[in-house]
Design a protein around this motif. Structure first.
Motif, mmCIF file in Angstrom:
data_model
loop_
_atom_site.group_PDB
_atom_site.id
_atom_site.type_symbol
_atom_site.label_atom_id
_atom_site.label_comp_id
_atom_site.label_asym_id
_atom_site.label_seq_id
_atom_site.Cartn_x
_atom_site.Cartn_y
_atom_site.Cartn_z
ATOM 1 N N VAL A 1 0.837 -1.196 0.000
ATOM 2 C CA VAL A 1 0.000 0.000 0.000
ATOM 3 C C VAL A 1 0.873 1.248 0.000
ATOM 4 O O VAL A 1 1.657 1.466 0.933
ATOM 5 C CB VAL A 1 -0.927 0.028 1.232
ATOM 6 N N LEU A 2 0.733 2.049 -1.043
ATOM 7 C CA LEU A 2 1.360 3.372 -1.079
ATOM 8 C C LEU A 2 0.375 4.340 -0.430
ATOM 9 O O LEU A 2 -0.757 4.493 -0.899
ATOM 10 C CB LEU A 2 1.660 3.784 -2.517
ATOM 11 N N PHE A 3 0.815 4.969 0.643
ATOM 12 C CA PHE A 3 -0.093 5.778 1.461
ATOM 13 C C PHE A 3 0.309 7.251 1.360
ATOM 14 O O PHE A 3 1.288 7.678 1.961
ATOM 15 C CB PHE A 3 -0.052 5.305 2.916
ATOM 16 N N GLY A 4 -0.463 8.021 0.580
ATOM 17 C CA GLY A 4 -0.149 9.427 0.348
ATOM 18 C C GLY A 4 -1.063 10.363 1.101
ATOM 19 O O GLY A 4 -1.482 11.392 0.566
ATOM 20 N N LEU A 5 -1.383 10.020 2.344
ATOM 21 C CA LEU A 5 -2.241 10.857 3.176
ATOM 22 C C LEU A 5 -1.493 11.235 4.458
ATOM 23 O O LEU A 5 -0.491 10.627 4.812
ATOM 24 C CB LEU A 5 -3.541 10.117 3.518
ATOM 25 N N PHE B 1 -3.631 4.826 -1.614
ATOM 26 C CA PHE B 1 -4.486 5.794 -0.927
ATOM 27 C C PHE B 1 -3.781 7.141 -0.987
ATOM 28 O O PHE B 1 -2.603 7.235 -0.616
ATOM 29 C CB PHE B 1 -4.681 5.416 0.549
ATOM 30 N N GLY B 2 -4.485 8.186 -1.410
ATOM 31 C CA GLY B 2 -3.801 9.471 -1.452
ATOM 32 C C GLY B 2 -4.712 10.650 -1.622
ATOM 33 O O GLY B 2 -5.882 10.530 -2.011
ATOM 34 N N LEU B 3 -4.169 11.836 -1.318
ATOM 35 C CA LEU B 3 -4.830 13.086 -1.612
ATOM 36 C C LEU B 3 -4.817 13.254 -3.128
ATOM 37 O O LEU B 3 -3.777 13.080 -3.772
ATOM 38 C CB LEU B 3 -4.089 14.238 -0.930
ATOM 39 N N SER B 4 -5.936 13.591 -3.713
ATOM 40 C CA SER B 4 -6.062 13.632 -5.178
ATOM 41 C C SER B 4 -4.998 14.506 -5.821
ATOM 42 O O SER B 4 -4.417 14.141 -6.850
ATOM 43 C CB SER B 4 -7.451 14.137 -5.560
ATOM 44 N N SER B 5 -4.738 15.669 -5.224
ATOM 45 C CA SER B 5 -3.763 16.585 -5.802
ATOM 46 C C SER B 5 -2.355 15.995 -5.764
ATOM 47 O O SER B 5 -1.560 16.202 -6.689
ATOM 48 C CB SER B 5 -3.795 17.925 -5.069
ATOM 49 N N VAL B 6 -2.033 15.235 -4.717
ATOM 50 C CA VAL B 6 -0.714 14.620 -4.605
ATOM 51 C C VAL B 6 -0.568 13.495 -5.628
ATOM 52 O O VAL B 6 0.465 13.378 -6.298
ATOM 53 C CB VAL B 6 -0.484 14.084 -3.178
ATOM 54 N N ILE B 7 -1.603 12.656 -5.754
ATOM 55 C CA ILE B 7 -1.557 11.581 -6.762
ATOM 56 C C ILE B 7 -1.401 12.185 -8.151
ATOM 57 O O ILE B 7 -0.647 11.675 -8.987
ATOM 58 C CB ILE B 7 -2.824 10.716 -6.700
ATOM 59 N N SER B 8 -2.102 13.287 -8.405
ATOM 60 C CA SER B 8 -2.021 13.930 -9.712
ATOM 61 C C SER B 8 -0.616 14.456 -9.980
ATOM 62 O O SER B 8 -0.092 14.325 -11.094
ATOM 63 C CB SER B 8 -3.041 15.073 -9.790
ATOM 64 N N TYR B 9 0.012 15.044 -8.966
ATOM 65 C CA TYR B 9 1.363 15.567 -9.137
ATOM 66 C C TYR B 9 2.342 14.424 -9.441
ATOM 67 O O TYR B 9 3.178 14.540 -10.346
ATOM 68 C CB TYR B 9 1.805 16.305 -7.879
ATOM 69 N N ILE B 10 2.243 13.330 -8.687
ATOM 70 C CA ILE B 10 3.103 12.177 -8.942
ATOM 71 C C ILE B 10 2.884 11.657 -10.363
ATOM 72 O O ILE B 10 3.830 11.301 -11.070
ATOM 73 C CB ILE B 10 2.818 11.063 -7.916
ATOM 74 N N GLY C 1 -7.928 12.338 -15.375
ATOM 75 C CA GLY C 1 -6.515 12.167 -15.704
ATOM 76 C C GLY C 1 -5.891 10.996 -14.966
ATOM 77 O O GLY C 1 -5.045 10.282 -15.517
ATOM 78 N N LEU C 2 -6.319 10.784 -13.725
ATOM 79 C CA LEU C 2 -5.789 9.657 -12.957
ATOM 80 C C LEU C 2 -6.186 8.327 -13.583
ATOM 81 O O LEU C 2 -5.376 7.390 -13.644
ATOM 82 C CB LEU C 2 -6.294 9.726 -11.511
#
Length: 545
Positions: free
Chosen positions: A149-153, A207-216, A284-285
Motif C-alpha cells: 500500500v502506497l499511502f499518500g495521506l 491511498f492518497g490526496l487527489s492533488s498529490v496523486i495527480s502531481y506524482i 486524468g488519474l
C-alpha cells in the motif's frame, strides 16, 4: 477472524454483506438506522457538560425536538472545551484526540475527540471503502493480506493517520514506507520514499490526496528514470517481477514513441482518493493508472462519512457515522448575506436531485459535534442508480462553502486572512475580491482582484509585486501547507489582477449589487470585469501577475 483471515478463507459473500450491505438499504430502512442511532446520541449528549452548555438547560426527548431546540453550530461553539481537551465535559470518554488546521494565525488548530465506538464505526467503513475500491461488481474482492500500500495521506494527529492503525486490526497490509518510519518524515519525504519503494517492489493499493496523486502522475516520466545510468540503477533495485515490467515498459514506450505512464509499470487493485477538487483530477488519474479512482469523503470532525460505489457514479453517506442534515443552497446563500438568518435543514429522505446542499452533521457513538456546520457543499445527483449498486441518494462533492477558499485540499483561505494581510501590507487598496479559479490543467488557485486607491496608480506594477510577496509570506507563515502547494505540487496558488480605479464603486452604483469579498457569484464577477474593461485606462496601467 479478522478481515484478512476471512479473505484467505474465500468468504467474499459474507464480507461483502457485512461491510457493503448498507448499499442494499432503501431510504426508509436507512432513516430507521439514522433515527435510532441519533436517539441514542441525543440521550448521552444532552446529559453531558457540553450538551447542557449549548442547549442552555433545555431537555429535548426526541430527534425532532432536538433539531428544533439545538442551534446550528460551528467550531467556535466548542473551542473552549475541545482545545483544552476536557473529556469530562463530553458525552463519552475519548480514546484519541485528532487535529486539523483552523484559520491560520488567528486559530492555528482544531482538536476533535474520538471515542472507541467512533473508531469501531470508522474501521467498519474503512473496510467497506477497501472492499468497494477493489471490486468491479457485487461480492468480488481482489484484496489480499500482504498487498503493498502506497499511502499518500497525512499521519496522526490528522484523521487519515487512523487508516494504517485501523487496517492493522483487520488485514496485514505492507505500507510503503512502513508506518513507524513514515511518522518521522515530512509529507514530501513520505511521498517520495513510498513511491521509490513502490518502484522497486510494486504497488497494489494507493491511498492518497487527489492533488498529490495527480502531481506524482504528471511527473512520473521524470521520476521513472527509464534511461541511462539512473534507469540501470533503478532496475538493479527491483524485484524480478518489477524488473520485467520495467524493461517491458521501456521497450513498449520507445516502440510507440510515447511517454511512460504509471499503468505501464503498476497493476493497481485499488486507487482511493480524497480531498477538495478531486473531481477535476479523476479523469486524468484513470487515464494514467488504468483504473478508476474511488472517491471518499472524510474529515477530522465528521470522521469517514461517504464513499463511491463500485460503479463510481456518486458517493453514498454511511448511515452509522453521523446523523445528516442538509442546508439548501439558497438558504446557505441567504445566511451568508444575513448572518442572523437561521437556515432550514432537510434530512436524507428529503433531498432533491440536481440541488446543492451544505452539510450539517451530528457525530454518533458519543461524538462531541451536534448540528455542526462542516463547511462542505455537496450536490445530490440522483436517488439510486436504477438499482445497479444502490437505491440511496448519490452525491458529489462540490467545494467548501463560499466563504472559504480551499486549494487542492492543502490550504484554507478566508476573508479574514486576506483582509489581515492586505492591512499589514501597507498598500493603499480600496477594494479586493478573492475567487477560487482553475488553470488550463484544472488546477485550482486563488485569484485576487484588487482595486488600488488613486494615489497609488502610478506604482501599479510595484504594488502588485509587493502585495503578492506579502500574501505569500503571510500564508506560508501561518499555513505551512501553502508552501507545499508550490514545492510539492508545482502549483502557483496566487494570481493578482488589478482593476481600474473606481470599478467597484461604479459597478455598485450601476447595478445596485454588492459583491461578496470571497467567491462572489461567477455571473456577477463577469459583469464586474466587463464593466472594468469598459472604463478608460487613464494615465495609469492595469496589470496581472
Amino acid at each position: 477472524m479478522n478481515y484478512g483471515q476471512r479473505l484467505k478463507k474465500q468468504q467474499h459473500s459474507q464480507l461483502w454483506q457485512e461491510y457493503c450491505g448498507f448499499l442494499d438499504l432503501d431510504i426508509d430502512e436507512y432513516m430507521k438506522i439514522q433515527n435510532r442511532l441519533m436517539q441514542e446520541q441525543v440521550r448521552v449528549w444532552i446529559s453531558c457538560g457540553l450538551g447542557r452548555k449549548l442547549l442552555g438547560g433545555k431537555q429535548p426527548e426526541t430527534v425532532e425536538q432536538f433539531r428544533k431546540l439545538m442551534p446550528l453550530t460551528t467550531y467556535d461553539d466548542y473551542a473552549d472545551i475541545l482545545l483544552q481537551k476536557r473529556g469530562d465535559q463530553l458525552p463519552c470518554e475519548p480514546v484519541i484526540w485528532l487535529q486539523t488546521t483552523w484559520e491560520g494565525g488567528k486559530h492555528p488548530i482544531k482538536t476533535a475527540p474520538y471515542t472507541r465506538g467512533m473508531l469501531d464505526v470508522f474501521k467498519t467503513n474503512l473496510m467497506a471503502v477497501s472492499t468497494l475500491s477493489a471490486s468491479n461488481g457485487r461480492g468480488k474482492i481482489s484484496l489480499r493480506s500482504g498487498d503493498k500500500v502506497l499511502f499518500g495521506l497525512a499521519p496522526l494527529p490528522y484523521v487519515t493517520g487512523l487508516f494504517p492503525l485501523l487496517f492493522e486490526e483487520e488485514i496485514d497490509f505492507k505500507f510503503l514506507p512502513p508506518v513507524k518510519e513514515a511518522h518521522k518524515m515530512s509529507f514530501s519525504q513520505r511521498s517520495k520514499k513510498g513511491f521509490s519503494m513502490g518502484m522497486a517492489q510494486g504497488i497494489d493499493v494507493f491511498f492518497g490526496l487527489s492533488s498529490v496523486i495527480s502531481y506524482i502522475t504528471e511527473n512520473f516520466a521524470s521520476m521513472f528514470g527509464g534511461s541511462g545510468s539512473n534507469g540501470i540503477k533503478k532496475l538493479l533495485q527491483c524485484s524480478p517481477v518489477m524488473a520485467f515490467r520495467f524493461l517491458r515498459a521501456i521497450y513498449e514506450c520507445r516502440r510507440d514513441e510515447r511517454s511512460i505512464q504509471p499503468k505501464d509499470l503498476f497493476h493497481l487493485k485499488s486507487l482511493v482518493c480524497a480531498g477538495t477538487d478531486t473531481a477535476s483530477y479523476k479523469p486524468g488519474l484513470e487515464r494514467a493508472w488504468g483504473i478508476k479512482a474511488l472517491e471518499i469523503c472524510a474529515g477530522t470532525e465528521p470522521t469517514l462519512i461517504a464513499t463511491e460505489t463500485w460503479n463510481h457514479n456518486g458517493m453514498v453517506f454511511f448511515p452509522d457515522a453521523c446523523f445528516y442534515e442538509f442546508i439548501p443552497e439558497e438558504e446557505m446563500n441567504r445566511n451568508l448575506e444575513d448572518p442572523s438568518y437561521v437556515p432550514r435543514t432537510l434530512l436524507m429522505n428529503e433531498v432533491i436531485p440536481h440541488h446543492n446542499y451544505e452539510l450539517v452533521i451530528t457525530v454518533l457513538k458519543g461524538g462531541a459535534f451536534a448540528r455542526y456546520r462542516v463547511g462542505d457543499v455537496f450536490r445530490c445527483i440522483g436517488i439510486g442508480d436504477n438499482g445497479k449498486s444502490t437505491r440511496l441518494p448519490l452525491f458529489t462533492f462540490v467545494d467548501r462553502t463560499p466563504d472559504v477558499i480551499d486549494i487542492a485540499g492543502f490550504t484554507r483561505i478566508t476573508e479574514r486572512s486576506i483582509a489581515e494581510v492586505v492591512e499589514i501590507s501597507g498598500l493603499k487598496i480600496a477594494h479586493w475580491l478573492g475567487k477560487k479559479e482553475y488553470d488550463e490543467k484544472d488546477r485550482p488557485y486563488l485569484h485576487l482582484y484588487v482595486e488600488l486607491e488613486e494615489a497609488s496608480l502610478e506604482k501599479t506594477a510595484t504594488s502588485v509585486r509587493v502585495l503578492k510577496e506579502h500574501l505569500e509570506v503571510y500564508f506560508t507563515y501561518f499555513d505551512s501547507d501553502y508552501e507545499d502547494l508550490k514545492k510539492m505540487l508545482g502549483i502557483d496558488p496566487l494570481k493578482i489582477t488589478i482593476l481600474k480605479c473606481g470599478t467597484v464603486k461604479g459597478f455598485k452604483e450601476m447595478t445596485g449589487k454588492s459583491l461578496r469579498r470571497i467567491n462572489p457569484p461567477q455571473l456577477e464577477l463577469l459583469e464586474l470585469l466587463k464593466f472594468d474593461a469598459q472604463q478608460p485606462r487613464g494615465k495609469w496601467g492595469d496589470g496581472q501577475i
